[in-house]
Design an enzyme around this catalytic site. Structure first.
Site, PDB file in Angstrom:
ATOM      1  N   GLU A 414      29.396  46.264  90.531  1.00  0.00           N
ATOM      2  CA  GLU A 414      30.230  45.824  91.653  1.00  0.00           C
ATOM      3  C   GLU A 414      31.215  46.911  92.093  1.00  0.00           C
ATOM      4  O   GLU A 414      32.427  46.730  92.100  1.00  0.00           O
ATOM      5  CB  GLU A 414      30.947  44.530  91.283  1.00  0.00           C
ATOM      6  N   GLU A 484      22.590  39.354  86.483  1.00  0.00           N
ATOM      7  CA  GLU A 484      23.452  38.229  86.145  1.00  0.00           C
ATOM      8  C   GLU A 484      22.851  36.987  86.783  1.00  0.00           C
ATOM      9  O   GLU A 484      22.489  36.991  87.958  1.00  0.00           O
ATOM     10  CB  GLU A 484      24.879  38.425  86.665  1.00  0.00           C
TER      11      GLU A 484
END
Length: 953
Positions: A414, A484
């Site tokens: 991220e 994820e």
């Protein structure tokens, strides 16, 4: 007027540091001396980076009045300041590379002597394996440099500064620095020296850096070993008869390394100055034909994201805790770890090599907070920061390159996109072309070798599996992994079974990594475990830090047991022919020769005796049908079969008899319950008697059943919302938890319309509805009895415009009792909800009321059991017609809903029993998708029944 650069200017410098040695492989020498500097250190914490001068670094400084702390450790977890938790917001103004003047700074001091046998000659290296977030180091008063990169090793050449005794090591650690902008991972901000500090002697001719290349040709069965070293030496592997020079390749037959069969060969790299143990695992990783393959075989990752965490010591983990993590993973059928979001302690990777886990090794990089300004000024797209990014990539790769468990490098997490990430990918590809590169944020896969996603819903995953997702031409040819998915926050995650079915159906879908391994609760004397906001943080993200498959004390959650069942490597199903089962090997590499199969029948949940089943040593992907022994006559009771798959012998990660997988099936269903009718209700003043039951004549409320006082029996539709019910604020999908509260489902009112005693039934007519709303549930309770048992039939008809599902639909009531009271039931044994019931094994169970509570860090709905045929609690037996969901608690749902920590829950003198006809699903919407539509509990006309009686002997 002149200006000057402050002495702490390095804190806001975007460069990675000064004075450190080039990165190299992490290893422990066989014969070169080392000295651990872990243990008690002196500490002084100042409120700003420049509050104190450097005098403390000088020999002779008196630090006797300073606090003592343990290194490795975080000073904020040792009574000096407080931790801060944010998910992605920076806990300081975003003005890169500047940081606040309020910058807690810990001066650490350690005085040490060299051992009497410390060698002369050569050099000595000081290694610090992890310091958050910026450190300046002095030895014996000499400034030797500074560095950033918290979860990465840094070394300094210090031999010329050492003396036999009285050495003074001083380390100034700043909580905030320019490096903090690169470390915005979802975790606690915890300053300190949290990994090992070691002094390493480097004799003349020491090995220095080296790279073990150990490939495997799955066609020929040959392995090729070559060890490149900056210093000439010889490589010996006695078991293979290898004795060759560095830089020379040797090819010969070997057994390959895989996560299922972690074959390691012990060898030695010997140079003129030292001998270094090497553990060689032969394997080849490629992306070809659109698939990630190891040794020619496509992988299916059954993984988990792992932050390093201990509830008392934070990210300072000891070897036993790391081993416990690995053993728990192996025992729960996990085969892969993503090291979110930084390289772990190097000892963890050695354990992965030894016990067998695929590893995605992730760089210490995340800049998530820049999303708040549309990624403007993001360091990964700013050339000034590129040297720091490359330094982090190099320190990861060079440290961990010799671990066969590491099958993929990850650029970070991220961090948006930018030129710095491209530079990192290019450097890694050049340095180590033997491993693919991963980064989820590279949506077009320009720099990466796999397509990676977070939290896509099931339908999107299926579109990708079918090749209908679009995207760039390069991306369409790459495998998908979910780096994820299935957010394991609180009660959950739901939907694991359906994800796994997709992974197994489409080759392109190569599995994923559940978020995450462990709740990051901080042990707290008043709160049990603390989370964000409990330390007075200015900004925080509450209990979003508690989203693991393990509770903070490393107790496996029901979610981990569910995951173990969903990903079990042996599938057991009813066969095509009557009286058979189909056994399927779901391993990627191993056959079934190391397993034994144990079979039993159960009658009403009670096993009738175990038998060995003879099952072929099936190769991966193969199936076989196996005939079962004849079933007993249940005489009206339910008859089931269970097959357990156990380890046939001890393994390094579990002992003989450890259960790897299991399956169940029904041979004969339970006979229908006889009608409990025939006795007429009798009105006697203010009471109504109906067989062994007594009711209030005015309200129709039950007073007792089979002589057991019953309190407040009524329709129940509310549950203490789970983290997944409440969802995440940024999600656009419907989050039902807030909608349920807005609609008043937590404050339903019960209106009595009629009490009727006509015929052989007592009928109580009600309407259940929230204040302020027109929607309601027309509810009728019909009671009958045969004189011994009492049947309750509940009819529910929704009224009004219901635009949301219900949390639950059933009844609840109170019985006198305590948490120590015993509960017995026949049905599912693991906490289960409609989309988390794979691990719910039907047997006869017993537990105390207290043991039936799952102590999630933030209290919420928990403890339901599926497919319950009957249960006994508080002197009362309940039979389903045919089955029900069963929950029992020492507190009300309202108390559970109001609690914010475990310690808020105080048992009373009532045990509350929930008998549910249906429950709403759990999903993963604390970060991922909500429950699949099939698990929504929409209001509709329904009728369900329970039969009450005295417990059987």
């Amino acid at each position: 007027m002149t200006s000057r650069t402050p002495a702490t200017g390095y804190v806001e410098d975007v460069s990675p540091g000064r004075g450190t040695l080039p990165p190299r492989a992490w290893y422990a020498s066989s014969d070169a001396a080392s000295l651990s500097l872990n243990g008690g250190w002196r500490l002084r914490v100042s409120p700003t980076a420049d509050a104190e001068d450097d005098a403390f670094a000088e020999p002779g400084f008196d630090a006797g009045s300073w606090a003592e702390v343990t290194v490795p450790g975080h000073w904020v977890l040792q009574g000096h300041g407080a931790p801060v938790y944010t998910n992605h917001l920076y806990p300081f103004p975003v003005d890169p590379p500047r940081v606040p003047a309020e910058n807690p700074t810990g001066d650490h001091l350690r005085v040490f002597d060299l051992p009497g046998d410390w060698p002369d000659g050569g050099d000595t290296v000081l290694r610090l394996d992890g310091v958050e977030s910026c450190a300046r180091v002095w030895l014996n008063g000499t400034d030797i440099g500074e560095f950033k990169g918290s979860r990465l090793p840094h070394e300094f050449a210090v031999g010329h500064l050492l003396k036999p005794s009285g050495n003074v090591l001083a380390v100034r650690v700043h909580q905030w620095s320019a490096g903090s902008y690169l470390e915005d991972q979802d975790q606690w901000w915890l300053p300190g020296i949290f990994r090992d500090v070691t002094l390493l002697h480097r004799p003349p001719g020491a090995a220095g850096d080296f790279f073990v290349h150990a490939s495997y040709d799955h066609v020929t069965g040959a392995g090729t070993l070559r060890v490149d070293s900056g210093v000439p030496g010889r490589v010996t592997v006695p078991e293979l008869g290898i004795d060759t020079g560095t830089g020379e390749a040797v090819t010969l037959p070997v057994e390959p390394w895989t996560a299922e069969t972690p074959r390691l060969y012990d060898g030695v790299l010997a140079t003129a100055g030292e001998r270094v143990p090497v553990r060689v695992g032969f394997r080849t990783v490629v992306v070809e034909d659109g698939l990630i393959k190891v040794n020619g075989t496509p992988l299916l990752f059954k993984g988990v994201n792992r932050h390093e965490w201990h509830p008392r010591t934070g990210r300072a983990l000891d070897l036993d805790t790391m081993r416990e993590d690995v053993l728990l993973m192996k025992r729960h059928n996990l085969n892969a770890v993503r090291t979110s979001h930084y390289p772990p302690h190097p000892a963890f990777l050695r354990l992965c090599d030894e016990y067998g886990l695929w590893v995605i090794d992730e760089c210490d990089l995340e800049t998530h907070g820049f999303v708040e300004q549309d990624w403007r000024d993001n360091p990964v797209d700013d050339d000034r920061w590129t040297p720091a990014l490359l330094d982090r990539a190099a320190r990861m790769v060079e440290r961990d390159k010799n671990h066969p468990s590491v099958v993929m490098w990850s650029l970070g997490n991220e961090a948006g996109t930018g030129r710095g990430l491209t530079a990192m990918a290019e450097w890694i590809h050049g340095r180590d072309p033997s491993r693919p590169v991963h980064y989820e944020g590279d949506i077009g896969c320009r720099d990466t070798d796999v397509y990676s996603r977070m939290y896509p819903p099931h339908e999107e995953v299926e579109r990708i599996g079918r090749g209908l997702d679009g995207g760039t031409h390069r991306r369409r040819g790459l495998p998908l992994i979910l780096c994820e998915y299935a957010h394991a926050m609180g009660n959950g995650p739901g939907g694991l079974t359906e994800y796994q079915e997709l992974f197994e159906r489409y080759d392109r879908l190569q599995g994923g990594f559940v978020w995450e391994w462990i709740d990051h609760g901080v042990e707290h004397p008043e709160l049990g475990f603390a989370y964000g906001g409990d330390f007075g943080e200015e900004l925080h993200d509450a209990n979003f830090v508690c989203d693991g498959l393990l509770l903070p004390d490393r107790t496996p959650s029901p979610g981990l047991r569910e995951y173990k069942k969903v990903i079990e490597p042996v599938r057991i199903e009813a066969g095509d022919a009557a009286g058979t089962v189909r056994i399927t090997n779901r391993y990627d590499f191993a056959d079934l020769s190391g397993l034994e199969f144990v079979f039993s029948h159960q009658v009403d949940g009670i096993p009738t005796g175990a038998h060995r089943l003879t099952v072929p040593a099936l190769a991966p992907g193969e199936s076989a049908e196996v005939k079962l022994p004849g079933a007993p006559d249940g005489r009206g009771e339910e008859v089931q079969w269970t097959v357990q798959v156990l380890l046939a012998e001890d393994t390094p990660w579990a002992g003989q008899g450890h259960e790897v997988a299991w399956g169940q099936g029904t041979v004969a269903p339970r006979a229908p319950l006889p009608a409990a009718a025939g006795v007429r209700p009798a009105v006697d003043g203010d009471r109504i008697a109906l067989g062994p039951a007594e009711f209030d004549a005015r309200t129709g409320a039950v007073r007792s059943l089979s002589g057991v006082p019953v309190k407040d029996l009524r329709l129940d539709v509310w549950r203490a919302t789970t983290d997944n019910d409440d969802g995440a604020s940024w999600q656009t999908d419907t989050r039902y938890g807030p909608l349920w509260r807005e609609s008043g489902l937590h404050r339903m009112r019960h209106r009595l319309d009629a009490v009727e005693t006509d015929g052989d039934a007592l009928t109580v007519r009600t309407r259940v509805a929230p204040a302020g709303r027109e929607t309601g549930l027309r509810t009728v309770y019909r009671w009958t009895s045969d004189g011994t048992r009492v049947r309750l039939t509940v009819s529910v008809v929704p009224e009004g415009d219901w635009r949301m599902p219900l949390p639950r639909l059933g009844i609840r009531f109170g019985l006198a009792g305590t948490p120590e009271d015993a509960v017995f039931w026949y049905g599912g044994g693991n906490e289960a909800y409609p989309d988390t019931r794979a691990a719910s094994r039907d047997l006869l169970w017993d537990a105390s009321v207290g043991e039936l509570q799952t102590p999630y860090v933030r209290p919420q709905e928990n403890g339901a059991h599926a497919d319950v045929r009957w249960a006994e609690v508080g002197g009362l037996r309940v039979d389903g017609d045919p089955e029900f969901w069963f929950t029992v608690r020492p507190w009300t749902t309202e108390h559970l809903d109001a609690a914010r920590h475990r310690t808020d829950l105080v048992p009373g003198d009532t045990v509350w029993v929930h008998l549910d006809h249906r429950l709403h699903g759990i999903g993963s919407q604390s970060c991922g998708p909500g429950p699949l539509p099939r698990y929504h509990l929409w209001p509709e006309p329904v009728e369900f029944s329970f039969v009450f009686s005295q417990p059987r002997d």
